[in-house]
Motif scaffolding. Sequence first.
Motif, PDB file in Angstrom:
ATOM      1  N   LEU A 136       0.837  -1.205   0.000  1.00  0.00           N
ATOM      2  CA  LEU A 136       0.000   0.000   0.000  1.00  0.00           C
ATOM      3  C   LEU A 136       0.873   1.257   0.000  1.00  0.00           C
ATOM      4  O   LEU A 136       0.572   2.245  -0.679  1.00  0.00           O
ATOM      5  CB  LEU A 136      -0.937  -0.009   1.212  1.00  0.00           C
ATOM      6  CG  LEU A 136      -1.935   1.155   1.287  1.00  0.00           C
ATOM      7  CD1 LEU A 136      -2.860   1.186   0.073  1.00  0.00           C
ATOM      8  CD2 LEU A 136      -2.758   1.088   2.579  1.00  0.00           C
ATOM      9  N   MET A 153      -8.574  13.048  -7.457  1.00  0.00           N
ATOM     10  CA  MET A 153      -7.164  12.697  -7.475  1.00  0.00           C
ATOM     11  C   MET A 153      -6.607  12.944  -8.872  1.00  0.00           C
ATOM     12  O   MET A 153      -7.226  12.541  -9.856  1.00  0.00           O
ATOM     13  CB  MET A 153      -6.980  11.207  -7.174  1.00  0.00           C
ATOM     14  CG  MET A 153      -7.376  10.819  -5.792  1.00  0.00           C
ATOM     15  SD  MET A 153      -6.195  11.475  -4.583  1.00  0.00           S
ATOM     16  CE  MET A 153      -6.929  10.785  -3.101  1.00  0.00           C
ATOM     17  N   ALA A 202       0.854   4.124  -2.903  1.00  0.00           N
ATOM     18  CA  ALA A 202       0.623   5.529  -2.579  1.00  0.00           C
ATOM     19  C   ALA A 202       1.787   6.399  -3.031  1.00  0.00           C
ATOM     20  O   ALA A 202       1.580   7.485  -3.598  1.00  0.00           O
ATOM     21  CB  ALA A 202       0.398   5.680  -1.070  1.00  0.00           C
ATOM     22  N   ALA A 241      -9.655  -4.305  -4.672  1.00  0.00           N
ATOM     23  CA  ALA A 241     -11.043  -4.209  -4.215  1.00  0.00           C
ATOM     24  C   ALA A 241     -11.236  -3.009  -3.297  1.00  0.00           C
ATOM     25  O   ALA A 241     -12.276  -2.341  -3.322  1.00  0.00           O
ATOM     26  CB  ALA A 241     -11.436  -5.499  -3.494  1.00  0.00           C
ATOM     27  N   THR A 242     -10.236  -2.722  -2.483  1.00  0.00           N
ATOM     28  CA  THR A 242     -10.355  -1.614  -1.530  1.00  0.00           C
ATOM     29  C   THR A 242     -10.257  -0.252  -2.211  1.00  0.00           C
ATOM     30  O   THR A 242     -11.011   0.673  -1.907  1.00  0.00           O
ATOM     31  CB  THR A 242      -9.240  -1.720  -0.461  1.00  0.00           C
ATOM     32  OG1 THR A 242      -9.305  -3.019   0.119  1.00  0.00           O
ATOM     33  CG2 THR A 242      -9.405  -0.662   0.602  1.00  0.00           C
ATOM     34  N   LEU A 243      -9.305  -0.133  -3.133  1.00  0.00           N
ATOM     35  CA  LEU A 243      -9.030   1.197  -3.703  1.00  0.00           C
ATOM     36  C   LEU A 243      -9.878   1.507  -4.929  1.00  0.00           C
ATOM     37  O   LEU A 243      -9.891   2.652  -5.392  1.00  0.00           O
ATOM     38  CB  LEU A 243      -7.541   1.314  -4.056  1.00  0.00           C
ATOM     39  CG  LEU A 243      -6.590   1.269  -2.865  1.00  0.00           C
ATOM     40  CD1 LEU A 243      -5.147   1.397  -3.338  1.00  0.00           C
ATOM     41  CD2 LEU A 243      -6.910   2.363  -1.852  1.00  0.00           C
ATOM     42  N   SER A 254     -12.788   2.363  -5.553  1.00  0.00           N
ATOM     43  CA  SER A 254     -14.065   2.855  -5.041  1.00  0.00           C
ATOM     44  C   SER A 254     -14.213   4.310  -5.429  1.00  0.00           C
ATOM     45  O   SER A 254     -13.250   4.999  -5.746  1.00  0.00           O
ATOM     46  CB  SER A 254     -14.098   2.716  -3.518  1.00  0.00           C
ATOM     47  OG  SER A 254     -13.131   3.570  -2.953  1.00  0.00           O
ATOM     48  N   HIS A 266      -4.147  11.404 -10.117  1.00  0.00           N
ATOM     49  CA  HIS A 266      -3.789  10.081 -10.631  1.00  0.00           C
ATOM     50  C   HIS A 266      -4.609   9.050  -9.886  1.00  0.00           C
ATOM     51  O   HIS A 266      -4.797   9.163  -8.675  1.00  0.00           O
ATOM     52  CB  HIS A 266      -2.306   9.789 -10.406  1.00  0.00           C
ATOM     53  CG  HIS A 266      -1.418  10.853 -10.937  1.00  0.00           C
ATOM     54  ND1 HIS A 266      -1.178  11.022 -12.273  1.00  0.00           N
ATOM     55  CD2 HIS A 266      -0.727  11.832 -10.306  1.00  0.00           C
ATOM     56  CE1 HIS A 266      -0.365  12.049 -12.453  1.00  0.00           C
ATOM     57  NE2 HIS A 266      -0.081  12.572 -11.276  1.00  0.00           N
ATOM     58  N   VAL A 267      -5.092   8.068 -10.590  1.00  0.00           N
ATOM     59  CA  VAL A 267      -5.843   6.995  -9.924  1.00  0.00           C
ATOM     60  C   VAL A 267      -5.232   5.661 -10.315  1.00  0.00           C
ATOM     61  O   VAL A 267      -4.686   5.503 -11.410  1.00  0.00           O
ATOM     62  CB  VAL A 267      -7.339   7.012 -10.308  1.00  0.00           C
ATOM     63  CG1 VAL A 267      -7.994   8.288  -9.807  1.00  0.00           C
ATOM     64  CG2 VAL A 267      -7.521   6.879 -11.809  1.00  0.00           C
ATOM     65  N   PRO A 268      -5.324   4.698  -9.416  1.00  0.00           N
ATOM     66  CA  PRO A 268      -4.804   3.386  -9.778  1.00  0.00           C
ATOM     67  C   PRO A 268      -5.690   2.729 -10.834  1.00  0.00           C
ATOM     68  O   PRO A 268      -6.901   2.947 -10.884  1.00  0.00           O
ATOM     69  CB  PRO A 268      -4.844   2.609  -8.455  1.00  0.00           C
ATOM     70  CG  PRO A 268      -5.823   3.331  -7.595  1.00  0.00           C
ATOM     71  CD  PRO A 268      -5.815   4.764  -8.028  1.00  0.00           C
ATOM     72  N   TRP A 325      -4.931  -4.820  -3.147  1.00  0.00           N
ATOM     73  CA  TRP A 325      -5.655  -3.615  -2.777  1.00  0.00           C
ATOM     74  C   TRP A 325      -6.685  -3.189  -3.809  1.00  0.00           C
ATOM     75  O   TRP A 325      -7.352  -2.153  -3.630  1.00  0.00           O
ATOM     76  CB  TRP A 325      -4.669  -2.474  -2.520  1.00  0.00           C
ATOM     77  CG  TRP A 325      -3.922  -2.665  -1.245  1.00  0.00           C
ATOM     78  CD1 TRP A 325      -2.669  -3.178  -1.100  1.00  0.00           C
ATOM     79  CD2 TRP A 325      -4.394  -2.395   0.078  1.00  0.00           C
ATOM     80  NE1 TRP A 325      -2.327  -3.247   0.229  1.00  0.00           N
ATOM     81  CE2 TRP A 325      -3.363  -2.769   0.976  1.00  0.00           C
ATOM     82  CE3 TRP A 325      -5.586  -1.876   0.595  1.00  0.00           C
ATOM     83  CZ2 TRP A 325      -3.500  -2.632   2.357  1.00  0.00           C
ATOM     84  CZ3 TRP A 325      -5.716  -1.750   1.972  1.00  0.00           C
ATOM     85  CH2 TRP A 325      -4.683  -2.125   2.838  1.00  0.00           C
ATOM     86  N   GLU A 343     -14.867   6.732  -3.535  1.00  0.00           N
ATOM     87  CA  GLU A 343     -14.174   7.609  -2.581  1.00  0.00           C
ATOM     88  C   GLU A 343     -12.706   7.779  -2.973  1.00  0.00           C
ATOM     89  O   GLU A 343     -12.168   8.872  -2.982  1.00  0.00           O
ATOM     90  CB  GLU A 343     -14.238   7.013  -1.164  1.00  0.00           C
ATOM     91  CG  GLU A 343     -15.628   6.980  -0.578  1.00  0.00           C
ATOM     92  CD  GLU A 343     -16.376   5.717  -0.994  1.00  0.00           C
ATOM     93  OE1 GLU A 343     -15.829   4.959  -1.811  1.00  0.00           O
ATOM     94  OE2 GLU A 343     -17.494   5.512  -0.499  1.00  0.00           O
ATOM     95  N   GLY A 344     -12.065   6.670  -3.261  1.00  0.00           N
ATOM     96  CA  GLY A 344     -10.645   6.739  -3.538  1.00  0.00           C
ATOM     97  C   GLY A 344     -10.328   7.421  -4.856  1.00  0.00           C
ATOM     98  O   GLY A 344      -9.225   7.937  -5.044  1.00  0.00           O
ATOM     99  N   LEU A 402       1.747   6.723  -6.863  1.00  0.00           N
ATOM    100  CA  LEU A 402       0.727   7.674  -7.313  1.00  0.00           C
ATOM    101  C   LEU A 402       1.125   9.101  -6.943  1.00  0.00           C
ATOM    102  O   LEU A 402       0.912  10.036  -7.725  1.00  0.00           O
ATOM    103  CB  LEU A 402      -0.630   7.313  -6.697  1.00  0.00           C
ATOM    104  CG  LEU A 402      -1.244   6.005  -7.233  1.00  0.00           C
ATOM    105  CD1 LEU A 402      -2.384   5.540  -6.326  1.00  0.00           C
ATOM    106  CD2 LEU A 402      -1.750   6.182  -8.667  1.00  0.00           C
TER     107      LEU A 402
END
Lengths: 171, 171, 171, 171
Positions: free
Chosen positions: A115, A147, A119, A136-138, A140, A149-151, A134, A142-143, A122
Amino acid sequence: MADPTPAPRPPRIAVSAPGEATAEEIAAAEAVGRLLAERGCVLVCGGLGGAMAAACRGAKEAGGRTIGILPGYDEKAANPWVDDVICTGLGQARNAVVAATGQALIAVSGGYGTLSEIALGLRLGRPVVLLGGWAATLDSAEGRAAMPHVPRIATSPADAVEQALAALARG
Amino acid sequence: MADPTPAPRPPRIAVSAPGEATAEEIAAAEAVGRLLAERGCVLVCGGLGGAMAAACRGAKEAGGRTIGILPGYDEKAANPWVDDVICTGLGQARNAVVAATGQALIAVSGGYGTLSEIALGLRLGRPVVLLGGWAATLDSAEGRAAMPHVPRIATSPADAVEQALAALARG
Amino acid sequence: MADPTPAPRPPRIAVSAPGEATAEEIAAAEAVGRLLAERGCVLVCGGLGGAMAAACRGAKEAGGRTIGILPGYDEKAANPWVDDVICTGLGQARNAVVAATGQALIAVSGGYGTLSEIALGLRLGRPVVLLGGWAATLDSAEGRAAMPHVPRIATSPADAVEQALAALARG
Amino acid sequence: MADPTPAPRPPRIAVSAPGEATAEEIAAAEAVGRLLAERGCVLVCGGLGGAMAAACRGAKEAGGRTIGILPGYDEKAANPWVDDVICTGLGQARNAVVAATGQALIAVSGGYGTLSEIALGLRLGRPVVLLGGWAATLDSAEGRAAMPHVPRIATSPADAVEQALAALARG
């Protein structure tokens, strides 16, 4: 005397893969390593065992090259499939060197070291591709809001490598 | 001659707060800084402007002390409410120093620099409390499974400070 | 509410003083620490024992403040006279943080860690004062030729502190 | 599939060679780079121009491999003869990574960046060979007394490479 005219460097892709990993992460890391080598990339990672070793082994099986950026000073900590050992002595701050050295980063793990590399990658504007871990978590709303840049989310090792190389090609 | 017998050190709490921040993050950072000072803590942060400056200002308004760990070499980059300037020249790797120096970390932002400090803090086993920012993203089953350390979710600046200090008290 | 208007920061002077030190280095470090505190400076050092502890003890006996920039992650390694502990985890690369954080550096030891801090301080353009230790070696025509910055040679702890503060005053 | 059995790694020798260098330092760095490549070594350096570029060019002319450990994040700063670019973003703290990554270090310059790499290499117990540059300054009774490791003085590029490899062979 060999021709000293330098050829263009091959792409350097960081693979964030932890020392303690699930079987799924090990398999993903090895596949990503192999595919990166087949595409002519140099693999960059943290240089230790577990999924880092799997990624390096995959790359070497396909005839590629590997760089291992260690947290400590002792090269013996490097897995045997690391070609170029970088001994940093920096502890966890070496994660910033891994993230910065890859022109793109593929993250296959769900741990906190990974993680941090996601981070930092990015934060530095490097393209980052998540394969499991990560994702599934990122992945979203919200994430991803607000931003620069996004993953990117990948569905397979081949998709991860394609997305990383496509991002580099777009510059 | 002053009595040289050292008193116990006050707790050092890192506040992860970005240079570019929303008004909500600025307000949260300032409140956290003020409350930490009222509880006798030393505030550690990245030392620059925006929400970092807000956190430091809050701490100084309440009579506290602040440490700013800069990415560069020039102390002029520090906000005026930093008492002790640490010039690292380490770029983004200074985030690892912020995370390691805090005995606990309170994260009030949703940016990638903060995400790296959250991850590095958890990687190092430091208690991490999320107030807004990444809380919604990281407070998920996926992120919390199989981790030795998980971030704590706070509902207010006061709750964040309470949780951080409670985690320290438990050792 | 306390007045939040920030006062100017006191000067930060790094003292390069090793963990394993001669009795002469210990005495010099303690005297330098005490004199820096009497002149209102904050002392910056590597935070460990030996001559680092002596410098910090000297500063605290004179009512001063001290910052210890540790190579590791565990605050327990800090000597008891360190007020603000910075845990870097950077190993020997923390010497660069010590050299960069001091607005000037006073070197009282003859070891290689100190030599690295002398060199990094000069590389960064910080004034560097040598008191014993490397003074005899570096005070030569060879070392002083063609360098934009050269180390200053001090004859006593008081002279070292004077020269460091005079260099800062000249800006 | 290529044989994945890893071969032993070639020796990694760091060459401390500055961006701004005298003609003598440029020539020495290039000769050292060429001789290291002829002896099958991987050359490690700071990756920038001047004598670093000369060392890398020498190594590439002889068919060798080179690693450049940059202070910044932008690979464009690397000289064209660097094979593997490591982007650290660490500023001058990258000198510690150069010194730690080389199993031995050959210093051909008289600048402070080189002095820091000499000192960090010796601090880490790496064999250090001085060719010109700091040799005259550090080859003194003062500098050599009471040190567990002392720098070796070389009289030519070939002597420097021989001494570095001999030190590695002795383990």
